[in-house]
Design a protein around this motif. Structure first.
Motif, PDB file in Angstrom:
ATOM      1  N   LEU A   1      28.758  13.402  81.770  1.00  0.00           N
ATOM      2  CA  LEU A   1      29.134  14.383  80.615  1.00  0.00           C
ATOM      3  C   LEU A   1      28.557  13.493  79.543  1.00  0.00           C
ATOM      4  CD1 LEU A   1      32.803  15.503  81.554  1.00  0.00           C
ATOM      5  CD2 LEU A   1      30.661  16.810  81.381  1.00  0.00           C
TER       6      LEU A   1
ATOM      7  N   LEU B   1      32.883  12.025  74.222  1.00  0.00           N
ATOM      8  CA  LEU B   1      33.374  12.268  75.530  1.00  0.00           C
ATOM      9  C   LEU B   1      34.788  13.166  75.595  1.00  0.00           C
ATOM     10  CD1 LEU B   1      32.976  12.667  78.626  1.00  0.00           C
ATOM     11  CD2 LEU B   1      34.045  10.506  78.779  1.00  0.00           C
TER      12      LEU B   1
ATOM     13  N   SER C   1      47.613  12.403  74.629  1.00  0.00           N
ATOM     14  CA  SER C   1      48.347  11.331  75.165  1.00  0.00           C
ATOM     15  C   SER C   1      49.517  11.154  74.260  1.00  0.00           C
ATOM     16  CB  SER C   1      47.195  10.105  75.141  1.00  0.00           C
ATOM     17  OG  SER C   1      47.936   8.967  74.728  1.00  0.00           O
TER      18      SER C   1
ATOM     19  N   TYR D   1      39.891   6.115  70.400  1.00  0.00           N
ATOM     20  CA  TYR D   1      40.675   6.899  71.188  1.00  0.00           C
ATOM     21  C   TYR D   1      41.882   7.671  70.684  1.00  0.00           C
ATOM     22  CZ  TYR D   1      43.275   7.810  75.733  1.00  0.00           C
ATOM     23  OH  TYR D   1      44.264   8.323  76.708  1.00  0.00           O
TER      24      TYR D   1
ATOM     25  N   LYS E   1      42.227  11.411  70.623  1.00  0.00           N
ATOM     26  CA  LYS E   1      43.451  12.200  71.031  1.00  0.00           C
ATOM     27  C   LYS E   1      44.156  13.357  69.806  1.00  0.00           C
ATOM     28  CE  LYS E   1      43.003  11.138  75.419  1.00  0.00           C
ATOM     29  NZ  LYS E   1      42.402  12.290  76.241  1.00  0.00           N
TER      30      LYS E   1
ATOM     31  N   PRO F   1      50.388  12.855  78.566  1.00  0.00           N
ATOM     32  CA  PRO F   1      50.919  12.115  79.425  1.00  0.00           C
ATOM     33  C   PRO F   1      51.262  10.843  78.573  1.00  0.00           C
ATOM     34  CG  PRO F   1      48.813  12.650  80.216  1.00  0.00           C
ATOM     35  CD  PRO F   1      48.670  13.102  78.709  1.00  0.00           C
TER      36      PRO F   1
ATOM     37  N   ALA G   1      39.813  16.626  81.757  1.00  0.00           N
ATOM     38  CA  ALA G   1      40.561  15.148  81.903  1.00  0.00           C
ATOM     39  C   ALA G   1      39.679  13.907  81.990  1.00  0.00           C
ATOM     40  CB  ALA G   1      41.445  15.395  83.092  1.00  0.00           C
ATOM     41  N   ALA G   2      38.237  13.939  81.910  1.00  0.00           N
ATOM     42  CA  ALA G   2      37.334  12.959  82.005  1.00  0.00           C
ATOM     43  C   ALA G   2      37.533  12.005  80.543  1.00  0.00           C
ATOM     44  CB  ALA G   2      35.963  13.291  81.874  1.00  0.00           C
ATOM     45  N   GLY G   3      37.755  10.964  81.043  1.00  0.00           N
ATOM     46  CA  GLY G   3      37.935   9.945  79.799  1.00  0.00           C
ATOM     47  C   GLY G   3      37.409   8.605  79.766  1.00  0.00           C
TER      48      GLY G   3
ATOM     49  N   GLY H   1      42.404   9.731  89.446  1.00  0.00           N
ATOM     50  CA  GLY H   1      43.330   9.652  88.396  1.00  0.00           C
ATOM     51  C   GLY H   1      44.002  10.857  88.183  1.00  0.00           C
ATOM     52  N   ILE H   2      44.529  11.139  86.841  1.00  0.00           N
ATOM     53  CA  ILE H   2      45.241  12.197  86.575  1.00  0.00           C
ATOM     54  C   ILE H   2      44.339  13.540  86.819  1.00  0.00           C
ATOM     55  CG2 ILE H   2      46.115  13.586  84.509  1.00  0.00           C
ATOM     56  CD1 ILE H   2      46.641  10.771  83.140  1.00  0.00           C
TER      57      ILE H   2
ATOM     58  N   ASP I   1      42.761   3.757  87.074  1.00  0.00           N
ATOM     59  CA  ASP I   1      41.768   2.714  86.960  1.00  0.00           C
ATOM     60  C   ASP I   1      41.760   2.588  85.518  1.00  0.00           C
ATOM     61  OD1 ASP I   1      41.257   2.840  89.708  1.00  0.00           O
ATOM     62  OD2 ASP I   1      39.569   4.323  89.200  1.00  0.00           O
TER      63      ASP I   1
ATOM     64  N   ARG J   1      30.825  12.111  87.796  1.00  0.00           N
ATOM     65  CA  ARG J   1      29.251  11.682  88.078  1.00  0.00           C
ATOM     66  C   ARG J   1      29.291  11.429  89.456  1.00  0.00           C
ATOM     67  NH1 ARG J   1      30.346   6.848  83.937  1.00  0.00           N
ATOM     68  NH2 ARG J   1      32.283   7.130  84.797  1.00  0.00           N
TER      69      ARG J   1
HETATM   70  N1  LIG Z   1      46.191   6.755  82.447  1.00  0.00           N
HETATM   71  C1  LIG Z   1      46.883   6.972  81.330  1.00  0.00           C
HETATM   72  O1  LIG Z   1      48.053   6.321  81.256  1.00  0.00           O
HETATM   73  C2  LIG Z   1      46.779   8.203  80.509  1.00  0.00           C
HETATM   74  C3  LIG Z   1      47.590   8.559  79.476  1.00  0.00           C
HETATM   75  C4  LIG Z   1      47.281   9.289  78.591  1.00  0.00           C
HETATM   76  C5  LIG Z   1      46.407  10.202  78.760  1.00  0.00           C
HETATM   77  N2  LIG Z   1      45.449   9.846  79.550  1.00  0.00           N
HETATM   78  C6  LIG Z   1      44.233  10.840  79.632  1.00  0.00           C
HETATM   79  O2  LIG Z   1      44.027  11.075  80.849  1.00  0.00           O
HETATM   80  C7  LIG Z   1      42.559  11.374  81.154  1.00  0.00           C
HETATM   81  C8  LIG Z   1      42.286  10.884  82.578  1.00  0.00           C
HETATM   82  O3  LIG Z   1      42.735   9.529  82.672  1.00  0.00           O
HETATM   83  P1  LIG Z   1      42.963   8.702  84.042  1.00  0.00           P
HETATM   84  O4  LIG Z   1      43.879   7.769  83.797  1.00  0.00           O
HETATM   85  O5  LIG Z   1      43.037   9.596  85.169  1.00  0.00           O
HETATM   86  O6  LIG Z   1      41.511   7.983  84.013  1.00  0.00           O
HETATM   87  P2  LIG Z   1      40.370   7.288  85.385  1.00  0.00           P
HETATM   88  O7  LIG Z   1      41.289   7.101  86.570  1.00  0.00           O
HETATM   89  O8  LIG Z   1      39.711   6.307  84.752  1.00  0.00           O
HETATM   90  O9  LIG Z   1      39.615   8.720  85.722  1.00  0.00           O
HETATM   91  C9  LIG Z   1      38.669   8.990  84.649  1.00  0.00           C
HETATM   92  C10 LIG Z   1      37.917  10.301  85.041  1.00  0.00           C
HETATM   93  O10 LIG Z   1      36.882  10.443  84.101  1.00  0.00           O
HETATM   94  C11 LIG Z   1      35.524  10.641  84.660  1.00  0.00           C
HETATM   95  N3  LIG Z   1      34.595  10.246  83.786  1.00  0.00           N
HETATM   96  C12 LIG Z   1      34.453   9.140  82.929  1.00  0.00           C
HETATM   97  N4  LIG Z   1      33.138   9.110  82.452  1.00  0.00           N
HETATM   98  C13 LIG Z   1      32.550  10.184  82.876  1.00  0.00           C
HETATM   99  C14 LIG Z   1      31.393  10.748  82.416  1.00  0.00           C
HETATM  100  N5  LIG Z   1      30.480  10.283  81.718  1.00  0.00           N
HETATM  101  N6  LIG Z   1      31.088  11.975  83.049  1.00  0.00           N
HETATM  102  C15 LIG Z   1      31.767  12.681  83.874  1.00  0.00           C
HETATM  103  N7  LIG Z   1      33.131  11.916  84.317  1.00  0.00           N
HETATM  104  C16 LIG Z   1      33.206  10.910  83.676  1.00  0.00           C
HETATM  105  C17 LIG Z   1      35.687   9.754  85.847  1.00  0.00           C
HETATM  106  O11 LIG Z   1      34.738  10.261  86.838  1.00  0.00           O
HETATM  107  P3  LIG Z   1      33.701   9.573  87.628  1.00  0.00           P
HETATM  108  O12 LIG Z   1      33.528   8.078  87.302  1.00  0.00           O
HETATM  109  O13 LIG Z   1      33.632   9.805  89.102  1.00  0.00           O
HETATM  110  O14 LIG Z   1      32.307   9.811  86.905  1.00  0.00           O
HETATM  111  C18 LIG Z   1      37.138   9.967  86.514  1.00  0.00           C
HETATM  112  O15 LIG Z   1      37.288  10.994  87.151  1.00  0.00           O
HETATM  113  C19 LIG Z   1      41.914  10.831  80.241  1.00  0.00           C
HETATM  114  O16 LIG Z   1      41.578  11.917  79.177  1.00  0.00           O
HETATM  115  C20 LIG Z   1      42.816   9.819  79.563  1.00  0.00           C
HETATM  116  O17 LIG Z   1      42.629   9.596  77.997  1.00  0.00           O
HETATM  117  C21 LIG Z   1      45.629   8.724  80.544  1.00  0.00           C
END
Ligand SMILES: NC(=O)c1ccc[n+]([C@@H]2O[C@H](COP(=O)([O-])OP(=O)(O)OC[C@H]3O[C@@H](n4cnc5c(N)ncnc54)[C@H](OP(=O)(O)O)[C@@H]3O)[C@@H](O)[C@H]2O)c1
Length: 242
Positions: free
Chosen positions: A56, A103, A132, A147, A151, A177, A80-82, A12-13, A183, A33
């Motif tokens: 984490l 987290l 966010s 959440y 944020k 963002p 950026a983990a979330g 993702g991001i 995902d 992970r």
């Molecule tokens: N998507 C959106 O629309 C959006 C909008 C605003 C803000 N955000 C923020 O942007 C960030 C990234 O979001 P995304 O949409 O890119 O999410 P994503 O595609 O679901 O990716 C989440 C990432 O977090 C990691 N992660 C989750 N739990 C973890 C743990 N226990 N230990 C280590 N790594 C962990 C995952 O790695 P593994 O699974 O490989 O461990 C993965 O790399 C987050 O902070 C989210 O709140 C997202």
């Protein structure tokens, strides 16, 4: 070579941010992970990356910094983990609340605290937290109280650390963002009614790609951003001004 740590760098991001930083000359620690797949594809593209395999939610965040230091001086940190728990407040358990807050917010603080002394030693650092549009809103059509609280908490942490650490050469900012198809948001974008309700509120008329967010975020980690700290950069296709 300057080292950057990107949590959530496997997908993702976070992954897009890691790629942009690697293109800007950082050697990037992919923190997740399961970082191996992303690291392999970065190396196939000729981009410098190394795995930092941690959970984490279970491992101490300081372990990330210790593992990355073995690769060189850490100049940038992006958290950026979330995760999310989509439930109304009355149905949200304290354990679920704590999990989300931990987290997003606690780990942000602990990572920043662990990395700042090393950045201070080299007199240069960039810390970027990921907020966010929910940093500024109730969270939209699906209730996500933990959440939203996490944020919004990052906004305060960004300002406090930026002020404390500016004299050390460390800049701390919050990238917010809008809606990005990853995902993470699959439960939202895979629901046609929710997808339509949200998309109709985005003036640009579509969701962002991770790369569109990352190009802006990576800029905040460059030399050119020396006078930018304690601030929020929103990349939302106009969502907040609707
Ligand atoms: N998507 C959106 O629309 C959006 C909008 C605003 C803000 N955000 C923020 O942007 C960030 C990234 O979001 P995304 O949409 O890119 O999410 P994503 O595609 O679901 O990716 C989440 C990432 O977090 C990691 N992660 C989750 N739990 C973890 C743990 N226990 N230990 C280590 N790594 C962990 C995952 O790695 P593994 O699974 O490989 O461990 C993965 O790399 C987050 O902070 C989210 O709140 C997202």
């Amino acid at each position: 070579m300057r080292v950057a740590i990107v949590t959530g760098g496997s997908r993702g991001i976070g992954r897009a941010l890691a790629e942009e930083l690697a293109k800007k000359g950082f050697k990037v620690g992919i923190v997740s992970r399961h970082p191996e797949g992303a690291v392999k594809s970065f190396q196939e593209m000729g981009l410098p990356a190394f795995p930092v395999a941690v959970d984490l939610e279970k491992d101490p965040p300081e372990k990330v910094v210790d593992l990355a230091l073995a690769e060189g001086d850490i100049h940038a940190l992006i958290h950026a983990a979330g995760i999310n728990v989509r439930k109304p407040a009355l149905e949200l358990s304290y354990e679920e609340w704590r999990r989300v807050l931990y987290l997003h917010l606690d780990v942000a603080f602990l990572l920043a605290k662990a990395v700042a002394p090393h950045m201070a030693c080299v007199g240069w650092g960039r810390i970027l937290f990921i907020g966010s549009v929910t940093t500024f809103t109730s969270g939209g059509p699906v209730p996500i109280p933990a959440y939203v609280s996490a944020k919004t908490g990052l906004l305060g942490l960004t300002r406090a650390l930026a002020k404390e650490w500016a004299p050390l050469g460390i800049r701390v900012n919050l990238l917010c963002p809008g809606y990005v198809q990853t995902d993470f948001t699959a439960p939202v974008w895979s629901n046609p009614d929710l997808y339509q309700a949200i998309t109709s509120r985005i003036p640009v008329g579509r969701w962002a790609s991770p790369g569109e967010i990352a190009k802006v975020g990576a800029l905040l980690c460059t030399e050119d951003m020396d006078y930018v700290t304690g601030t929020t950069v929103v990349v939302d296709g106009g969502f907040l001004s609707y």
